[in-house]
Scaffold this active site. Structure first.
Site, short mmCIF file in Angstrom:
data_model
loop_
_atom_site.label_atom_id
_atom_site.label_comp_id
_atom_site.label_asym_id
_atom_site.label_seq_id
_atom_site.Cartn_x
_atom_site.Cartn_y
_atom_site.Cartn_z
N GLU A 195 9.20 -14.22 -4.51
CA GLU A 195 8.09 -15.18 -4.50
C GLU A 195 8.09 -16.04 -5.76
O GLU A 195 7.80 -17.24 -5.71
CB GLU A 195 6.76 -14.43 -4.33
CG GLU A 195 6.61 -13.89 -2.91
CD GLU A 195 5.35 -13.06 -2.69
OE1 GLU A 195 4.58 -13.37 -1.78
OE2 GLU A 195 5.14 -12.10 -3.45
N GLU A 199 7.85 -5.94 1.38
CA GLU A 199 6.47 -5.43 1.34
C GLU A 199 6.06 -4.70 2.62
O GLU A 199 5.25 -3.77 2.58
CB GLU A 199 5.48 -6.58 1.07
CG GLU A 199 5.48 -7.09 -0.36
CD GLU A 199 6.52 -8.16 -0.63
OE1 GLU A 199 6.43 -8.79 -1.68
OE2 GLU A 199 7.42 -8.36 0.22
#
Length: 679
Positions: free
Chosen positions: A104, A124
Site C-alpha cells: 500500500e 490481509e
C-alpha cells in the site's frame, strides 16, 4: 537510532527505513515517512524522493505488536495519501517482500522499482480482514480488477517479474544495485511535468467496466474455495466498489468493510491463529541462551511411506540424509518413490529439474545400519511396535556417535520407554511427522522426561528450517493430536451404532469445515491398518467390514462404495452390517440430529484438550489449536478447537457433555464456572 532516516544524493532525497526484523509499519515508521515526505516538499533542492528499506526486506506489513490497540496517528492511509500528494515524484525501491501495508505504501508512491527476486502482495485476507489503507482501491486502478481480484481475495504474493508485466512495477533493478538504479530512475522521472497518482487513474477501471460479469463470474468460479469465508467475500465487494464507485466512495466502502470484518469472529479466529503459530515456537522452561547442536547430516531408519517423506524434508532443505532399510527391494522402492515425488513436483513447475537432481544427490541409500554412525540426528520410522522400537534404540545407542540426537517418529508410543534403552536418555526425543510427511506442516516435538534443553531447542529450530510448524508435547498416549482424535473416533463409532449413518456423520464434519469426516478418512487410510484376518473376531464394525473384503478405497468398498473414479456413495451393505452389529450389541436405533452429531464429535475433543493442558502435556491452549489446524484439517476460520470452544461457550459445552454422559475435565468445569476462557 531513528526508524526512518533521510540523506541527499544530489537532488534526490533517499528515505531509509530500518525497523528490524521486517520493517513493519509501526508508529515510528509511519511518523518517520510522513516527516520525510514533508521534508522533501519544504526543500527546493530536492527534485525527487526514493523510499527504501535496510535489512532483508521492504515493508512487510503492519506492526503486529499494535494489533488490538488504538491506532496512533498518523494512520497508514494518511501516510500513503501524503506520499501520493507529493509534488515531487516518489519512487519505491523494493527488495524482499512488499506485503500488506508495504504494498500500500508502494501504491501510494508514483513509481515502483524492484529487484527480480522481490515479491509483492496483499495477504490481509489470511487474517480475516482486507487491505485497509486503500489497497483495494488503488491496486485495481493500477493493474485492473481482473488481476487485482486474486491478489486481494486469496492473498498470495506475485513475483516482481509478473508485477512488472502487469505494470505494477515500473522498472526491474539489478539485484545488487537497487538503490543506485532507483535513484537514477527517480532523477530521470523528475524531468516529467506530471506523475501518475494511483487513486486518480481511470484507464484500467474503464477496461474493467467493459466486463460487467467479472465479479459474479469470479464468485461462481471460486464458490467452493471461498465457502463460509467472510473476508474473501468482503474483498470482492471492495474491489467491485473500486470499479463502480468514485475513489472517495470506494475508500468509504473499504473502511466500512474492514470495520465489519475486524469485529467478526472469523477475523478474531484467524488473527488468533497468526499469533498462536508464533507462540508455539516458544519453549517453556528452558533458558533463552540454551545452545543448539549442529545438524549437518541426518540418518533415517526405514524407507517406507513415512521414512521417505521424512527424508524429503531434509533433502529439500539441503541437508544430506543416509536412509537405511533391511532389504534391497524395500530400499529401492523407497528411493524410487522419493524421486517420483520430486519429479511430479517439477512437472507442476514448483521446482526445477536441477533442484530434483540436487536433492537426490544428497541421499545415501544403504542396507548398512553402521552407516548411521556419524549422523548428527537419526530418526527411526519403523513399525509402530514398542518391542521393535526398544530394540532399535538399543542398536542406535551402540552405533551412533555421542552427542547425536536419537528421535522416534512414533504416533502414540512412550518416548521415555525408548530412551530408557539407551545410556543417553537426554539425547532422545520424539519427532512425530504427519503423513504425507513431505507435505504436512505439523511436527509434534515430544519432550521426554530426560530430554535435554539443547536437544529440544535444536529440534524446534530444525523444524522451522525444514518448513514445519512445530509444537512441543509431553509424553502421553497419542500426544496432543491423536489423543484428542481418539475421543472423536470413539464417539463416531458410538453414533453409528445408535442410528446415525456414517455419511451423515461425515457430512456434519465437512459442513463444519473439515476436508473429510472420520469414515471417509478411515476408507482413505485403509480399514485393515492394524487388522489381522487370522485374529479377527468380528468384535467391531470395522472387523466385520474387513472380514467381508470391505477394506476401504483400495478395494473399492469400505464404509462407502466407490466407483472407478473413487467417487463414494452410501453403501446398503454397510448399513446392514451396522444394523446387525447394533442389534447384537443391544443398541436401540434412533434418529440422530446434526446438532447432536457435531456436539458428540467435537465437545469430547475440547474436554480432552482441557485434560492435556491440566496435565501440562501441551504448553498452552493455542498450541493445541495449532496441532489441529496443521495436522488434522480443523478449519482455520474457527481458530482451532480450544479457540472455537471459547466462542461456543464453555458452560454450554460442559452442560452438553453431562447430557451425553461424558465425564467433564476438572479444568474445563472450573473455567466454565468462573466464566473464563482457554485463550
Amino acid at each position: 537510532m531513528s526508524a526512518v532516516t533521510t540523506r541527499k544524493d544530489g537532488d534526490v532525497l533517499v528515505v531509509s527505513a530500518n525497523n528490524p526484523p521486517v520493517n513493519a509499519l509501526g508508529y515510528a515508521v509511519r511518523a518517520g515517512l510522513q516527516a520525510a515526505i514533508r521534508e522533501a516538499q519544504a526543500d527546493a533542492s530536492v527534485a525527487a524522493v526514493v523510499i527504501r528499506c535496510e535489512g532483508r526486506t521492504f515493508f512487510a506489513g503492519a506492526d503486529i505488536t499494535e494489533f488490538g490497540k488504538p491506532m496512533q496517528e498518523p494512520g497508514l492511509g494518511v501516510v500513503c495519501d501524503e506520499i501520493e500528494a507529493s509534488a515531487k515524484p516518489v519512487v519505491a525501491a523494493i527488495h524482499g517482500t512488499a506485503l500488506g501495508g508495504g504494498l500500500e505504501v508502494a501504491l501510494g508512491c508514483h513509481y515502483r522499482v524492484a529487484v527480480p527476486s522481490a515479491k509483492l502482495g496483499l495477504p490481509e485476507v489470511k487474517l480475516g480482514i482486507l487491505p485497509g489503507a486503500a489497497g483495494t482501491q488503488r491496486l485495481p486502478r493500477v493493474i485492473g480488477a481482473a488481476e487485482a481480484l486474486p491478489m486481494i481475495v486469496f492473498g498470495d504474493p506475485i513475483a516482481a517479474k509478473k508485477a512488472h508485466a502487469l505494470e505494477l512495477v515500473d522498472q526491474l533493478a539489478g539485484e545488487d544495485s537497487l538503490e543506485a538504479d532507483a535513484i537514477a530512475f527517480a532523477r530521470d522521472v523528475a524531468k516529467k511535468a506530471t506523475h501518475p497518482k494511483s487513486s486518480q487513474r481511470t484507464d484500467k477501471i474503464e477496461e474493467s467496466k467493459k466486463d460487467p460479469g467479472l465479479f459474479e463470474r469470479f464468485r461462481k468460479e471460486n464458490a467452493r474455495k471461498l465457502n463460509k469465508l467472510e473476508a474473501p467475500a468482503a474483498c470482492i465487494e471492495a474491489v467491485q466498489a473500486s470499479v463502480e464507485l468514485p475513489y472517495a466512495d470506494g475508500i468509504k466502502k473499504e473502511r466500512e468493510l474492514i470495520m465489519r470484518l475486524m469485529a467478526s469472529t472469523q477475523s478474531r479466529a484467524l488473527r488468533h491463529v497468526f499469533f498462536a503459530e508464533r507462540a508455539a515456537a516458544k519453549i517453556d522452561g528452558i533458558p533463552a541462551d540454551t545452545p543448539t547442536l549442529p545438524i549437518k547430516k541426518v540418518g533415517v531408519l526405514g524407507a517406507g511411506t513415512m521414512g521417505g517423506g521424512i527424508t524429503m524434508n531434509f533433502l529439500s532443505a539441503g541437508i544430506p540424509v543416509t536412509i537405511v532399510e533391511r532389504e534391497q527391494a524395500a530400499l529401492d522402492r523407497g528411493v524410487a518413490i522419493i524421486r517420483k515425488n520430486y519429479e511430479n513436483t517439477a512437472k507442476k513447475g514448483r521446482i526445477t529439474a536441477e533442484q530434483v537432481e540436487k536433492a537426490m544427490s544428497l541421499l545415501t541409500p544403504t542396507l548398512d545400519f553402521n552407516a548411521l554412525a556419524d549422523s548428527d540426528l537419526v530418526i527411526e520410522a519403523v513399525f509402530e511396535n514398542m518391542d521393535i522400537k526398544r530394540d532399535v534404540f538399543r542398536r542406535l545407542d551402540a552405533t551412533v556417535k555421542q552427542g547425536a540426537i536419537l528421535a522416534s517418529n512414533t504416533s502414540y508410543l512412550n518416548i521415555d520407554e525408548m530412551a530408557a534403552e539407551t545410556k543417553r536418555p537426554e539425547s532422545v526425543i520424539g519427532l512425530h511427522f504427519f503423513s504425507p510427511a513431505n507435505v504436512m506442516k505439523l511436527l509434534e516435538v515430544v519432550r521426554g522426561a530426560k530430554t535435554s534443553p539443547a536437544v529440544l531447542k535444536t529440534s524446534m529450530e530444525l523444524a522451522r528450517k525444514i518448513g514445519k510448524v512445530a509444537v512441543v508435547s509431553g509424553v502421553c498416549h497419542g500426544f496432543i493430536g491423536n489423543r484428542m482424535l481418539s475421543q472423536r473416533q470413539q464417539q463416531a463409532q458410538a453414533l453409528i451404532l445408535e442410528g446415525a449413518k456414517p455419511w451423515d456423520v461425515d457430512r456434519v464434519l465437512t459442513e463444519f469445515g473439515f476436508p473429510m469426516g472420520p469414515f471417509q478418512m478411515s476408507d482413505l487410510a485403509g480399514l485393515d491398518i492394524g487388522w489381522s484376518a487370522e485374529t479377527s473376531k468380528s468384535a467391531s464394525v470395522r472387523d466385520v467390514l474387513c472380514e467381508r473384503g470391505r477394506r476401504g478405497q483400495k478395494t473399492s468398498k469400505g464404509f462407502y462404495d466407490y466407483d472407478e473414479n473413487r467417487k463414494p456413495s452410501p453403501s446398503p451393505e454397510t448399513e446392514a452390517i451396522i444394523a446387525e452389529f447394533a442389534a447384537k450389541s443391544g443398541k436401540p436405533q434412533r434418529a440422530v440430529g446434526d446438532e447432536e452429531i457435531l456436539e458428540r464429535l467435537l465437545y469430547p475433543m475440547v474436554n480432552e484438550g482441557a485434560k492435556i493442558l491440566d496435565e501440562k502435556m501441551a504448553q498452552r491452549a493455542s498450541d493445541i489449536d495449532i496441532v489441529w489446524l496443521n495436522g488434522y484439517g480443523w478449519p482455520a476460520y474457527t481458530g482451532g478447537p480450544m479457540f472455537w470452544a471459547d466462542t461456543v461457550g464453555l458452560d454450554k459445552i460442559v452442560a452438553s457433555l453431562g447430557k451425553y454422559g461424558v465425564a467433564v475435565a476438572p479444568m474445563l468445569k472450573a473455567k466454565a464456572e468462573k466464566g473464563e476462557s482457554f485463550n
